[in-house]
Scaffold this motif. Sequence first.
Motif, PDB file in Angstrom:
ATOM      1  N   ALA A 149       0.836  -1.208   0.000  1.00 48.24           N
ATOM      2  CA  ALA A 149       0.000   0.000   0.000  1.00 48.24           C
ATOM      3  C   ALA A 149       0.869   1.256   0.000  1.00 48.24           C
ATOM      4  O   ALA A 149       0.473   2.302  -0.522  1.00 48.24           O
ATOM      5  N   GLN A 150       2.067   1.126   0.573  1.00 43.49           N
ATOM      6  CA  GLN A 150       2.948   2.298   0.656  1.00 43.49           C
ATOM      7  C   GLN A 150       3.395   2.787  -0.720  1.00 43.49           C
ATOM      8  O   GLN A 150       3.771   3.948  -0.886  1.00 43.49           O
ATOM      9  N   THR A 153       1.078   5.642  -1.622  1.00 42.39           N
ATOM     10  CA  THR A 153       1.337   6.953  -1.006  1.00 42.39           C
ATOM     11  C   THR A 153       2.525   7.622  -1.682  1.00 42.39           C
ATOM     12  O   THR A 153       2.498   8.815  -1.968  1.00 42.39           O
ATOM     13  N   ILE A 204      -8.357  -2.697   3.874  1.00 48.17           N
ATOM     14  CA  ILE A 204      -7.459  -3.668   4.520  1.00 48.17           C
ATOM     15  C   ILE A 204      -6.214  -2.938   5.022  1.00 48.17           C
ATOM     16  O   ILE A 204      -5.783  -3.098   6.156  1.00 48.17           O
ATOM     17  N   ALA A 205      -5.605  -2.155   4.145  1.00 42.32           N
ATOM     18  CA  ALA A 205      -4.445  -1.332   4.512  1.00 42.32           C
ATOM     19  C   ALA A 205      -4.530  -0.079   3.642  1.00 42.32           C
ATOM     20  O   ALA A 205      -4.458  -0.175   2.417  1.00 42.32           O
ATOM     21  N   GLU A 206      -4.687   1.055   4.255  1.00 46.92           N
ATOM     22  CA  GLU A 206      -4.859   2.313   3.531  1.00 46.92           C
ATOM     23  C   GLU A 206      -3.846   2.422   2.387  1.00 46.92           C
ATOM     24  O   GLU A 206      -2.661   2.246   2.631  1.00 46.92           O
ATOM     25  N   PRO A 207      -4.262   2.707   1.141  1.00 46.91           N
ATOM     26  CA  PRO A 207      -5.637   2.895   0.667  1.00 46.91           C
ATOM     27  C   PRO A 207      -6.228   1.639   0.009  1.00 46.91           C
ATOM     28  O   PRO A 207      -7.201   1.742  -0.722  1.00 46.91           O
TER      29      PRO A 207
END
Lengths: 400, 490
Positions: A149-150, A153, A204-207
């Motif tokens: 997910a990172q 970002t 589950i894990a942003e976003p």
Amino acid sequence: MPIGIKDKVVILGMGCSRFGERWDASPEDLMIEAYSEAMADAGIAPEQLDAAWFSTHMSDVGTGRGGLPMGIALRLPNIGVTRVENFCAGGTEAARAAVYAVASGACDIAIALGVEKLKDTGYGGLPVATVGTYIPQWYPAAVAPANFAQLATAYRHKHGVDAALLKRAIAHVSVKSHANGSKNPKAHLQKAVTEEQVLDAPIIAEPLGLFDCCGVSDGSAAIIVTRPDIARSLGKRDLVSFKALQVATSNGWEMHSNEWDGSYFHTARIAARKAYAEAGITRPREQVSMLEVHDCFSVTELVTMEDLYLSPEGGAVKDVMDGFFDAEGKIPCQIDGGLKCFGHPVGASGIRMLYEMYLQLQGRAGPRQLKDPRIGLTHNLGGQPPQNVCSIAIVGRLEG
Amino acid sequence: MLGIVGYGAYIPRLRLNRKAVTQANAWFAPHLGGKAKGTRAMANWDEDSITMAVAAARDCLGSGEDRSRVHSLYLASSTLPFAERLNAGIVSEALTLGDTVEALDIGGSLRAAMSGLGEALSKAQTIKGDVLLLAADNRKTRAASAQEIDYGDGAAAMLVGTRNVIAEYLGGGTVSVDFVDHFRLAGEDIDYFWEERWIRDEGIGKLLPKAIKTALKNAGVTAESVDHFIFPSTLSKIDAQLAKTCGIKPAAVVDNLAAGVGDTGTPHALLMLAHLLETAQPGQLIVVSQFGSGAQALVFRVTDAIRNFQPRTGASKWLARGVEETSYTKFLAFKSQLELERGMRGEQDKKTALTTLYRHRSAILGLVGGRCEKTGEVHYPPSRLSYTQGAPALDTQKPYKLAERQATVLSWSAEYLSYYPSPPHFYGQIDFDGGGRILMEFTDIAKGDVDTSTRVEMVFRVKDVDDKRGFVRYFWKATPLRDATAQVSE
């Protein structure tokens, strides 16, 4: 640059079990499913196998360690069986070992098989892995969705992409794979979904939401390889050969220096450049017919399109939204449903990717058959964005 | 001159709304309704007496890299995490004080911090260097008890020495008697109390005046000349009664922080002192006293040097930084009074390899990385071989401290998948000012607090708890920079 393996090794046969929540099957059953299909496809007897490579990742919940589980499950004729483990990229690694064994002349015929039994843990998602005694004392007990997910970002920040737009683009990635998976009877998830369903799914894990994450599946896949002359002597026509096999492994630079920006895969770019050079591909966006990439998460697939030099830097969002990688697009991606829908039995996934390329190149892909594909690329990733192993294979028709 | 040369404080960010407690328990304990005022400080799940002591110490010592002035480190608490393993030793590693520091745990009564301060004053006269006295408590309480509302969590630090004294020590008085107002047997979690009226009349009412009078006499000062009188207690207005009994003027009674923080136990008198010293004026006379298995009182006079010292954040800013917590079940869970369903992911074994911990203690507990002398690149964890692309150099790294450096978030996520005591679980990659990158956990954080480019600072926290073997793992975490005063001064 080494001479490389281009056209030195061909696929003699392949097999792939049905993927999914295989409550009915032990890892041994899954191996037998893939192996039997591959052996029947190759049309050889077990005694013709010279060596075997065995890929499995979660040995603690699956088969156990070493080469024994494969040797015993498949009653192999006391040939060497070597376990290969390289995170989620293990499948391609096992295939690479078999291909190299044949290319070197050490083996006439070699087999690589991957298997993973993930649904004996008692819960959804991947089991928690152990990572030695030092890392747990400082590194977060991180889970895969949050690691990947990172990318989102960092990608948003680097390219100035609005969060809502990126969320829609990665939703399209999943919608496309579900549409493809619905045409694959061996796939774990065979139901089409809408963009609204994807966007509205629980986080589950942003976003990343539920539909941004691939299936956690049981399954097995096998590949048998040989030299072109042996394949022909066994009566094989329409051969599919390896054009390139490249692996790049992180050395800590992304993880520890301040130079990597977190939005792409350093290893994938290195492996892609080497693979294109080995295969003699100079214009990948024009020359690659189809793709199976490591879409463990929707955002991984999106950034990978740039890492493979198929989309320009910062251009993947537009290509994805334009349908460039859809089944009807210029370079269909995850035509079998990908990790997202075919499923992700970790140690088998790399070989499963090759399986689809093989079927497509031989015109045997049934309702999802593409028109006249020439070159297929598989991208198999293990680890997480800051530290990973990236395997890229390029296969195609053996001309002449 | 002998006395206090520096001070610091720490109050956890979470402030439990007392009304949330009394309302949840109204069906069972309606008599507690009268306590439904204000908040109490509540340690986050990853805070304990060790981590809070480290925070108070950093508040006192500042961000400078040279901490060689600290000769001895005393840690006073009634809630030390380890019964066997030097708790002050962990604090010392976190503060990178060096192997030669004399580290010591002190406990046994809520008076331990005062006793420790007395000992620190004695010690400081005999050594070259300062004595850092830390006090912290993170007490467990039973649900629907008065204590869970009255208590708070926190820590204080006092640096004692003979140079640049900001509060000169004038004298003290001690009474040690086995007056058991409450007790907690070794291995037990929760205090057992006797009747409040007896504690007030026979305990505090008789033992404190004795200690205070002795202290004033030894200090050579009169009760009337006392400007500030510190006496922490959960008993309402007893500080004022005590002042009156001793002849100290009513205006001298120092606010006990009951409204916002609660009674933090062992550190509380020193926490009040740290709060007071922020505004104390040269020449003012301070009496600090505390009750517990007797009583102790110490007398200080503020010097002109008070103007030259300020803590990095300070008690008043810690007070202001609080965020209200209205979830009573979160409080109970953090205090191990409510067993939540962790799911199968919570079954992961957290066994710590002690050999590995010792080998890497400087990197793990001190957050010391390595800086390549050739390229200036910073490595965490440190290694013999640098990551420099194309030219990895061997044995070029020198120890490089990261704990007091700020960083910028490169990437992050918050996930709901793994077992985490306070979901969602935030972590991400951070880039330190001056170099170095770590993928680390974030704490004291809520949705909206973090994005790429968010500025963060380091806090020392519990990383994991090994319930099976009873071990606690500590490491550093990133937390958003809350105010400009936390800027690195270098």
